[in-house]
Structures are given as structure tokens and as C-alpha cells.
Scaffold this motif. Sequence first.
Motif, PDB file in Angstrom:
ATOM      1  N   PRO A 284     -25.731  21.172 -17.314  1.00 52.48           N
ATOM      2  CA  PRO A 284     -26.680  20.459 -16.441  1.00 52.48           C
ATOM      3  C   PRO A 284     -28.060  21.101 -16.402  1.00 52.48           C
ATOM      4  CG  PRO A 284     -25.235  21.818 -15.104  1.00 52.48           C
ATOM      5  CD  PRO A 284     -24.760  21.974 -16.535  1.00 52.48           C
ATOM      6  N   GLY A 285     -28.719  21.152 -17.553  1.00 51.71           N
ATOM      7  CA  GLY A 285     -30.038  21.747 -17.630  1.00 51.71           C
ATOM      8  C   GLY A 285     -31.082  20.750 -18.093  1.00 51.71           C
ATOM      9  N   LEU A 286     -32.241  21.258 -18.472  1.00 51.15           N
ATOM     10  CA  LEU A 286     -33.331  20.393 -18.901  1.00 51.15           C
ATOM     11  C   LEU A 286     -33.022  19.708 -20.222  1.00 51.15           C
ATOM     12  CD1 LEU A 286     -36.492  22.555 -18.069  1.00 51.15           C
ATOM     13  CD2 LEU A 286     -35.514  20.675 -16.753  1.00 51.15           C
ATOM     14  N   GLY A 287     -32.271  20.368 -21.098  1.00 49.04           N
ATOM     15  CA  GLY A 287     -31.969  19.796 -22.397  1.00 49.04           C
ATOM     16  C   GLY A 287     -31.180  18.504 -22.307  1.00 49.04           C
ATOM     17  N   SER A 288     -30.115  18.510 -21.517  1.00 51.25           N
ATOM     18  CA  SER A 288     -29.324  17.293 -21.345  1.00 51.25           C
ATOM     19  C   SER A 288     -30.103  16.248 -20.555  1.00 51.25           C
ATOM     20  CB  SER A 288     -28.005  17.623 -20.634  1.00 51.25           C
ATOM     21  OG  SER A 288     -28.256  18.262 -19.379  1.00 51.25           O
ATOM     22  N   THR A 289     -30.956  16.697 -19.638  1.00 54.19           N
ATOM     23  CA  THR A 289     -31.737  15.758 -18.825  1.00 54.19           C
ATOM     24  C   THR A 289     -32.762  15.012 -19.672  1.00 54.19           C
ATOM     25  OG1 THR A 289     -31.480  17.191 -16.890  1.00 54.19           O
ATOM     26  CG2 THR A 289     -33.197  15.526 -16.797  1.00 54.19           C
ATOM     27  N   ILE A 290     -33.412  15.712 -20.600  1.00 56.40           N
ATOM     28  CA  ILE A 290     -34.443  15.038 -21.401  1.00 56.40           C
ATOM     29  C   ILE A 290     -33.827  14.015 -22.346  1.00 56.40           C
ATOM     30  CG2 ILE A 290     -34.486  16.731 -23.294  1.00 56.40           C
ATOM     31  CD1 ILE A 290     -37.500  16.371 -23.394  1.00 56.40           C
ATOM     32  N   VAL A 291     -32.659  14.292 -22.883  1.00 54.79           N
ATOM     33  CA  VAL A 291     -31.985  13.309 -23.742  1.00 54.79           C
ATOM     34  C   VAL A 291     -31.567  12.093 -22.931  1.00 54.79           C
ATOM     35  CG1 VAL A 291     -29.944  12.904 -25.171  1.00 54.79           C
ATOM     36  CG2 VAL A 291     -31.225  15.044 -25.404  1.00 54.79           C
ATOM     37  N   GLN A 292     -31.011  12.325 -21.745  1.00 54.89           N
ATOM     38  CA  GLN A 292     -30.632  11.221 -20.873  1.00 54.89           C
ATOM     39  C   GLN A 292     -31.845  10.394 -20.466  1.00 54.89           C
ATOM     40  OE1 GLN A 292     -28.748  12.513 -17.271  1.00 54.89           O
ATOM     41  NE2 GLN A 292     -28.340  10.442 -16.536  1.00 54.89           N
ATOM     42  N   SER A 293     -32.961  11.054 -20.193  1.00 59.65           N
ATOM     43  CA  SER A 293     -34.170  10.342 -19.788  1.00 59.65           C
ATOM     44  C   SER A 293     -34.741   9.523 -20.939  1.00 59.65           C
ATOM     45  CB  SER A 293     -35.219  11.343 -19.282  1.00 59.65           C
ATOM     46  OG  SER A 293     -34.736  12.058 -18.166  1.00 59.65           O
ATOM     47  N   ILE A 294     -34.654  10.032 -22.154  1.00 55.65           N
ATOM     48  CA  ILE A 294     -35.107   9.265 -23.314  1.00 55.65           C
ATOM     49  C   ILE A 294     -34.264   8.011 -23.483  1.00 55.65           C
ATOM     50  CG2 ILE A 294     -35.279   9.296 -25.836  1.00 55.65           C
ATOM     51  CD1 ILE A 294     -36.042  12.242 -25.633  1.00 55.65           C
ATOM     52  N   GLN A 295     -32.970   8.144 -23.300  1.00 57.32           N
ATOM     53  CA  GLN A 295     -32.084   6.981 -23.424  1.00 57.32           C
ATOM     54  C   GLN A 295     -32.376   5.945 -22.339  1.00 57.32           C
ATOM     55  OE1 GLN A 295     -28.264   8.916 -23.232  1.00 57.32           O
ATOM     56  NE2 GLN A 295     -28.215   9.365 -25.430  1.00 57.32           N
ATOM     57  N   GLN A 296     -32.726   6.411 -21.155  1.00 58.04           N
ATOM     58  CA  GLN A 296     -33.022   5.503 -20.045  1.00 58.04           C
ATOM     59  C   GLN A 296     -34.482   5.065 -20.012  1.00 58.04           C
ATOM     60  OE1 GLN A 296     -31.819   7.848 -16.651  1.00 58.04           O
ATOM     61  NE2 GLN A 296     -29.677   7.235 -16.830  1.00 58.04           N
ATOM     62  N   LYS A 297     -35.281   5.594 -20.968  1.00 61.08           N
ATOM     63  CA  LYS A 297     -36.719   5.290 -21.014  1.00 61.08           C
ATOM     64  C   LYS A 297     -37.434   5.713 -19.731  1.00 61.08           C
ATOM     65  CE  LYS A 297     -36.300   1.495 -24.325  1.00 61.08           C
ATOM     66  NZ  LYS A 297     -34.870   1.761 -24.636  1.00 61.08           N
ATOM     67  N   ASP A 298     -36.972   6.826 -19.174  1.00 63.60           N
ATOM     68  CA  ASP A 298     -37.607   7.396 -17.986  1.00 63.60           C
ATOM     69  C   ASP A 298     -38.683   8.369 -18.459  1.00 63.60           C
ATOM     70  OD1 ASP A 298     -38.270   8.212 -15.476  1.00 63.60           O
ATOM     71  OD2 ASP A 298     -36.270   8.910 -14.907  1.00 63.60           O
ATOM     72  N   TYR A 299     -39.816   7.817 -18.895  1.00 63.91           N
ATOM     73  CA  TYR A 299     -40.825   8.611 -19.577  1.00 63.91           C
ATOM     74  C   TYR A 299     -41.526   9.645 -18.702  1.00 63.91           C
ATOM     75  CZ  TYR A 299     -40.095   5.223 -23.293  1.00 63.91           C
ATOM     76  OH  TYR A 299     -39.525   4.443 -24.261  1.00 63.91           O
ATOM     77  N   PRO A 300     -41.751   9.421 -17.407  1.00 68.33           N
ATOM     78  CA  PRO A 300     -42.337  10.499 -16.598  1.00 68.33           C
ATOM     79  C   PRO A 300     -41.489  11.767 -16.566  1.00 68.33           C
ATOM     80  CG  PRO A 300     -42.583   8.403 -15.483  1.00 68.33           C
ATOM     81  CD  PRO A 300     -41.707   8.143 -16.663  1.00 68.33           C
ATOM     82  N   VAL A 301     -40.162  11.616 -16.529  1.00 66.59           N
ATOM     83  CA  VAL A 301     -39.291  12.795 -16.557  1.00 66.59           C
ATOM     84  C   VAL A 301     -39.374  13.477 -17.916  1.00 66.59           C
ATOM     85  CG1 VAL A 301     -36.902  13.598 -16.397  1.00 66.59           C
ATOM     86  CG2 VAL A 301     -37.745  11.864 -14.798  1.00 66.59           C
ATOM     87  N   VAL A 302     -39.377  12.668 -18.985  1.00 66.47           N
ATOM     88  CA  VAL A 302     -39.538  13.236 -20.330  1.00 66.47           C
ATOM     89  C   VAL A 302     -40.853  13.993 -20.425  1.00 66.47           C
ATOM     90  CG1 VAL A 302     -39.736  12.690 -22.784  1.00 66.47           C
ATOM     91  CG2 VAL A 302     -38.130  11.401 -21.359  1.00 66.47           C
TER      92      VAL A 302
END
Length: 336
Positions: A284-302
Motif C-alpha cells: 500500500p504505497g505510492l507505487g501501487s497507488t499511481i498504477v491504480q490512479s492511471i487505470q482510473q484516470k485520476d490524473y491529479p493523483v498521478v
Amino acid sequence: MTTATVEAPTSTPAAGTPGRRSNRWLVFAGRRAVRLVGSLWVLVTAAFLMIHLIPGDPVRAALGMTATLELVQARRTELGLDNPLWQQYLDFLKGLFTGELGTSTISSLPVSEVVGERLPATLELAGLAFLVALAVAIPLGTVMAALTRGGRRRGGELAFTSVSVLLAAVPEFLLSVLLAYVFGVQFGWFPVAGREGPASYVLPVLALSIGPAAILARIGRVEMLSVLGADYVRTARSKRLPSRLVYMRHALPNALTATLTLGGLLLSALVAGTVLVENVFAWPGLGSTIVQSIQQKDYPVVQGIVLVYGAGVLVINLLVDVLLAVLDPRSTIKEG
């Protein structure tokens, strides 16, 4: 009779004097600070433009095609995406100075809050992996240098070089999968997902540290062989000092300069490698979060995570430069 007076020459700091060294350090620190600020500005600008250069509407992509036009427009207004580009850029810079990285288009949470929740897990993983790599590489490189000094034990040198090259060449993702399958699935010794208890750290830390440890061990061996052939080491041996004292007091501190410098550079790559490793082990770190955000198109988090990763790499490189200057002050001469 007139007496001639002779004025004493004005003394100037010679090279190597405290004044000269102080000026050299100031120039060194100033140039490094300017370089850091410039690199950070480029990083921030690139991260800002990332959202605007992506084809399509990020709000529409996040809300889905079934969202009404009114909902999409309201969300764009809420996020400030209706403002002119220059105003958005100024607002973005202002937010960075106040610790605001934007708002998630999926969860509506502040990006700084999302990053703050996930950053400790990534720092723990990268920090432990770096310490393990150093703890293994420095003694291993030193021992192999002592064993193979003077062309001895050619077989051991060949085996060490071959294994270290092989381990350094294996990608973190593939190594993570192999470790998870062998020690997690087949033997069941360690958990393969999550961050619960000390056992959950073993496999991801190994996946991140094996490659850097192999590289650092090879560099450490080469540097130690070079130091062992130096005049001051031969002088220490001629005084019949104990081997332990020769290695620990005379050889090892001088051999560590290149090893620690490369170690700092590898730390940057190691931090970036957490993206793949975290996704394999569901960390549960930034690495898994950025991949999940890319898949969800949550660009501000990316965008926010890219900024954190980039700033981390720049700071690490700065610390490496400072460490090298401390260990070898001669490296600051060119800066002055």
C-alpha cells in the motif's frame, strides 16, 4: 637622514587555507542550490502540463461517459479547469507552496492527503532495501577483494562476477514474481501481499535490494583492490599492522567513496523500482497507488505522485553530491 618605510605585503588566503576552502564550499553549495531549483521548476512545469497534454477531458474520463454534461461542467468548475491556462499554472504553484497538490477526481480527497497516507509505506520499503543492499555489498565486496587480491582464486573471482552480473540484470518485476512464487506460494514461508507484520517486508525488500547489492558488491571489490595496491596500504603492511586494522582503518574508508556515491545514485533507481515491486506484492504505497490512479484516470493523483517521486530523486542526487564532497573535498575544486 630619511628612513624608508617598507609596507608589509597584503596576505591573501592560499589554496588549502580555511578562507579558500570556505569560498570553495560556498560556490559549490550555491551552484548545487541553483541546479536543484531549476530542476524542480522543470519537474513542476512538466507535471502541470501532463494533465493538459493528455487527449480528452480528464474530468469526463474520471466520471465516465454516462455522467451528465451539467455534472462534468460543475466538476470542472470545482477543480478550476475552466480558468485560463496561465491562471491554473499560478494556482498550481501557489498550491505547492502551501502544501496543496490538488484534488482527486475520483475520491474528491486532497491529493496531499492521499500521498501522505501512502508515502510512509514506500519510504519504509525503499529505505530498508537500501540498507540491506549496503549491509550485504560492502562486506561482500571487501571479502572478495581480500580473497582475490593479486590474481589469486581465479575461479572464485569468475563465479562472483558471473553471479553478480546475472543478479543485477534480472528486472525487479521478474525477481518479485519469482520470489513470491517460490517462497510465498510453493514453500509458504512469507506472505505475498499486504503490509502486515515483519514477515511481509522480507520478499519485497529482497526483490528491491538484490540487484543494487550485486552492483555495489562488484564496484566495492574493484575499489578495494585499487586501494589495497596503494602506497599507504603497503606502508601499513610493512609496519606489520594486523590485517584487520589495515582493512578497517586504512583501506575501507578510502574505498567507500565510489561505493557510497554509486549507492546514492542506485537509491534513485531503487525508489523508482518500488512502483513495480509494490504492485506485485500489493504493497500500500505510492507505487501501487499511481498504477491504480492511471487505470482510473485520476490524473491529479498521478500528477502529485510524479512530483513526489521526481523531487525525491533530485534531493537524493543532491545528497550524493554533498556526501561525495565531504568524503573527497578535492571534488569541489572544479566547482570553485
